[in-house]
Structures are given as structure tokens and as C-alpha cells.
Design an enzyme around this catalytic site. Structure first.
Site, PDB file in Angstrom:
ATOM      1  N   GLY A   6       0.787  -1.210   0.027  1.00 53.03           N
ATOM      2  CA  GLY A   6      -0.006   0.018  -0.117  1.00 53.03           C
ATOM      3  C   GLY A   6       0.963   1.248   0.143  1.00 53.03           C
ATOM      4  N   SER A  54       6.075  -4.645  -2.471  1.00 56.33           N
ATOM      5  CA  SER A  54       5.756  -3.386  -2.621  1.00 56.33           C
ATOM      6  C   SER A  54       6.088  -2.405  -1.554  1.00 56.33           C
ATOM      7  CB  SER A  54       4.333  -3.152  -3.199  1.00 56.33           C
ATOM      8  OG  SER A  54       4.154  -1.788  -3.661  1.00 56.33           O
ATOM      9  N   TRP A  55       5.178  -1.727  -0.869  1.00 57.96           N
ATOM     10  CA  TRP A  55       5.349  -1.076   0.370  1.00 57.96           C
ATOM     11  C   TRP A  55       5.874  -1.935   1.271  1.00 57.96           C
ATOM     12  CZ3 TRP A  55       6.554   2.828   3.316  1.00 57.96           C
ATOM     13  CH2 TRP A  55       6.205   2.805   4.722  1.00 57.96           C
ATOM     14  N   ASP A  60       8.067  -3.951 -14.472  1.00 62.76           N
ATOM     15  CA  ASP A  60       7.970  -3.271 -13.409  1.00 62.76           C
ATOM     16  C   ASP A  60       7.817  -1.675 -13.725  1.00 62.76           C
ATOM     17  OD1 ASP A  60       6.980  -1.817 -11.252  1.00 62.76           O
ATOM     18  OD2 ASP A  60       7.390  -3.465  -9.760  1.00 62.76           O
ATOM     19  N   HIS A  73       4.563  -5.010 -11.596  1.00 60.74           N
ATOM     20  CA  HIS A  73       4.348  -4.989 -10.307  1.00 60.74           C
ATOM     21  C   HIS A  73       3.283  -5.793  -9.791  1.00 60.74           C
ATOM     22  CE1 HIS A  73       5.392  -2.540  -6.780  1.00 60.74           C
ATOM     23  NE2 HIS A  73       4.229  -2.212  -6.597  1.00 60.74           N
TER      24      HIS A  73
END
Length: 342
Positions: free
Chosen positions: A66, A138-139, A294, A322
Site C-alpha cells: 500500500g 511493494s510498500w 515493472d 508490479h
């Protein structure tokens, strides 16, 4: 097939889809938690957590992306339920954690990277875990790296995909640099903020929109934020329409508010600190899995991290962006299966 070594520092694996690779059915069957709870982390925040698999298995923590995306049942399926004690949690303000960031009354000053790192450590202590494997994307990879560099003695192994370190340069690329690939969609994203803000810091402008007292303004900002993120992954081979915006209204509001807030503050991380301090990860085996396609989080960040982290392996997935692919999913499960034996 996975290829050979490249250089003495980084072992780069060039993975391409193999015949017979299937979808999520190749992962472990769906499972339900055997235990769950709400952990009081202070500041009137309760963090939802759950544990799945084998209560006596190897401890592993899933750190979602996120920020503000929340955990999903699919995250459980990468782990062998006979060998892992898998812990998942919703970071502050999202999922089942309370108070929820979709509520404008929720105080965001108690939701920072530092707070999340403290929450992870408090959860570890609450569950009686000495050391755990960390996995995320990701985050989630940024939060994992920050935690592991702060508490290397608490981490056994790391498996991350869609590698990010949330440098301001990465944020600027995602919300401005990608305009060269999606000019029409970015123009719509830009017009989602007041005219006076359109040539400035768009992320900060969206963060302000998400604090507007008018619910219609907040809803529109959340829609425009996610429409842009949808565009950034729209060219990926395994991409799907509305990849980020396909969420209930409250989840959309919370995610947009948390994302814009974190990114407007550079995630409260000194620029480039996670890469500069990657030497602290020496002795922690790690697998970095990144899609060559990505666009939003280009491969160079994962490459830099692999060069700076002694003992890390970088797997570059040729058919993935991604949002991942079957090939990426299989590589992630393979890494976790391998670490389950250690």
C-alpha cells in the site's frame, strides 16, 4: 528455467515462464486462521492480527503493501501450512484495524513508519516469537527492510517482491515520471487537485484533498488516486482492469488517505537510508523477486539493494510487472519452501 550467476556480489536469476505453470492453484490450498486478535498498540489504536498453519511451525510475518492495502487471504497460500506459523496483520488505519482511516475523525499523526515498526515489534513480543521470517511486496518490502535494519537479530530470512525503498525519487517517478508513458491518464490525475497545486507536489496536494471536510471531495480524490495507479500497471502482461480501485468504498478512502499521507512525508525515512544501511542485513539470507516489466517500481532499486545487501539473491522475472505473474508466484513459493527447511 533459471539461469546462472552474474558477478561476485549479486546472484541474479533470470526467470521466464516455464511450460505447465498454472495459476493460484499451484499455491497451497486456502486456509483459515487458527487464532486471531486485536492488539492494543497505544494511541487508541487496535491492530488486527491472525495466525495460520502450524502453531509449532517456523514463524513468518506477512507485511502487506500500500501502504493501507491490508492483508488478504491469498497471502496465506504462499506458505506450507504444515511447516509455517504464518502471522498476518493489518497495518494501522486499514483492514480490520481500528480506528479506520476512512473515518475523517481518525488522527493520522499516530500513523507513521515509526509507529508501524513499533507495532511489528510489539506483535512479535505478544506472540512470543524470538525470530521470524519476513515476507511482503511493494510498500511491504520498504517496511520489512526498515524493520530488519533496526532489528536484524529478530529476522531469520526475508522474501520480498516488487522491491521498493520509498525514496522520494521513487515516489516522484511513480506519480510524475510515469506521465511520459500515460500522458492522458496523468493529465486526469493532475486535474484532480486545485489548479494552484497542479504544477507542484501532486502527492501532497492529494494528501490535503483526503483531509477535506467535504466527503465528496475525499471520495473524488480517492477515485482519481486509484485511477492513476490502475493506469501504471495497465500494460503488464498479467494486469487486470481496476487493479487497485476494485475495493469497497471505505477501503478506497483509507488506502488513498494513507498512501498520500505517507508518500507526502517520504515515509519519514531519510532519503536513501535503507540502501545505505543495507550492510546491517549481512547474515540474513534474502530473496528479492522483481518483475522486469515493472514500470512503477523500476528494476534499478532492486538491483541496487542486491548489490548492497551481502548474501541477497535477486530473481528477475521476465514476464512480470508490479502486480506479479504465475512465474513470480512460483518463485516466491519456492523461496519460502526452501527457507522452511532452515
Amino acid at each position: 528455467m533459471c539461469g546462472d550467476q552474474l558477478g561476485a556480489v549479486v546472484r541474479t536469476v533470470m526467470c521466464r515462464p516455464s511450460r505447465g505453470v498454472r495459476d493460484m492453484a499451484e499455491l497451497y490450498p486456502p486456509i483459515e486462521p487458527y487464532e486471531a486478535g486485536m492488539l492494543d498498540v497505544g494511541d487508541e489504536n487496535l491492530v488486527y492480527w491472525e495466525a495460520c498453519g502450524n502453531p509449532d511451525g517456523k514463524p513468518a510475518l506477512v507485511v502487506h503493501g500500500g501502504p493501507g492495502s491490508g492483508r488478504t487471504p491469498g497471502h496465506r497460500r504462499y506458505f506450507d501450512p504444515d511447516r509455517y506459523r504464518v502471522v498476518l496483520f493489518d497495518q494501522r488505519g486499514c483492514g480490520r484495524s481500528t480506528p479506520h482511516a476512512s473515518d475523517p475523525a481518525t488522527d493520522m499523526s499516530h500513523n507513521t513508519t515509526g509507529h508501524l515498526l513499533a507495532d511489528m515489534e510489539r506483535l512479535r513480543e505478544h506472540l512470543g516469537v524470538q525470530r521470524w521470517l519476513l515476507s511482503g511486496a511493494s510498500w511491504g518490502s520498504t517496511l520489512i527492510l526498515a524493520y530488519a535494519e533496526r532489528h536484524p537479530d529478530r529476522v531469520s530470512q526475508i522474501v520480498i517482491s516488487g522491491v521498493t525503498t520509498t525514496r522520494r525519487s521513487e515516489i516522484d517517478w511513480l506519480y510524475r515520471g510515469l506521465a511520459r508513458f500515460f500522458p492522458e491518464q496523468w493529465a486526469r490525475f493532475r486535474t484532480g487537485v486545485p489548479e494552484a497545486d497542479r504544477d507542484g507536489d501532486l502527492v501532497s496536494a492529494y494528501a490535503r484533498r483526503m483531509e477535506d471536510p467535504d466527503p465528496r471531495v475525499r471520495a473524488r480524490a480517492a477515485h482519481d488516486w486509484h485511477a492513476w495507479e490502475d493506469a501504471t500497471v495497465s500494460l503488464e502482461p498479467s494486469g487486470k482492469p481496476n487493479a487497485y480501485s476494485d475495493r469497497p468504498p471505505a477501503a478506497l478512502l483509507a488506502r488513498a488517505r494513507i498512501c498520500a499521507y505517507y508518500f507526502a512525508h517520504g515515509a519519514w525515512l531519510e532519503e536513501g537510508a535503507l540502501l545505505r544501511h543495507a550492510g546491517r542485513l549481512a547474515g540474513i539470507p534474502g530473496v528479492l523477486i522483481h518483475g522486469r516489466l515493472d514500470l512503477g517500481s523500476p528494476l534499478d532499486t532492486a538491483w541496487e539493494l542486491a548489490r548492497a545487501w551481502p548474501g541477497a539473491e535477486l530473481a528477475v522475472i521476465a514476464d512480470s510487472g508490479h502486480t506479479g505473474s504465475d512465474t513470480m508466484s512460483q518463485r516466491k513459493r519456492s523461496a519460502l519452501d526452501t527457507f522452511a527447511q532452515r
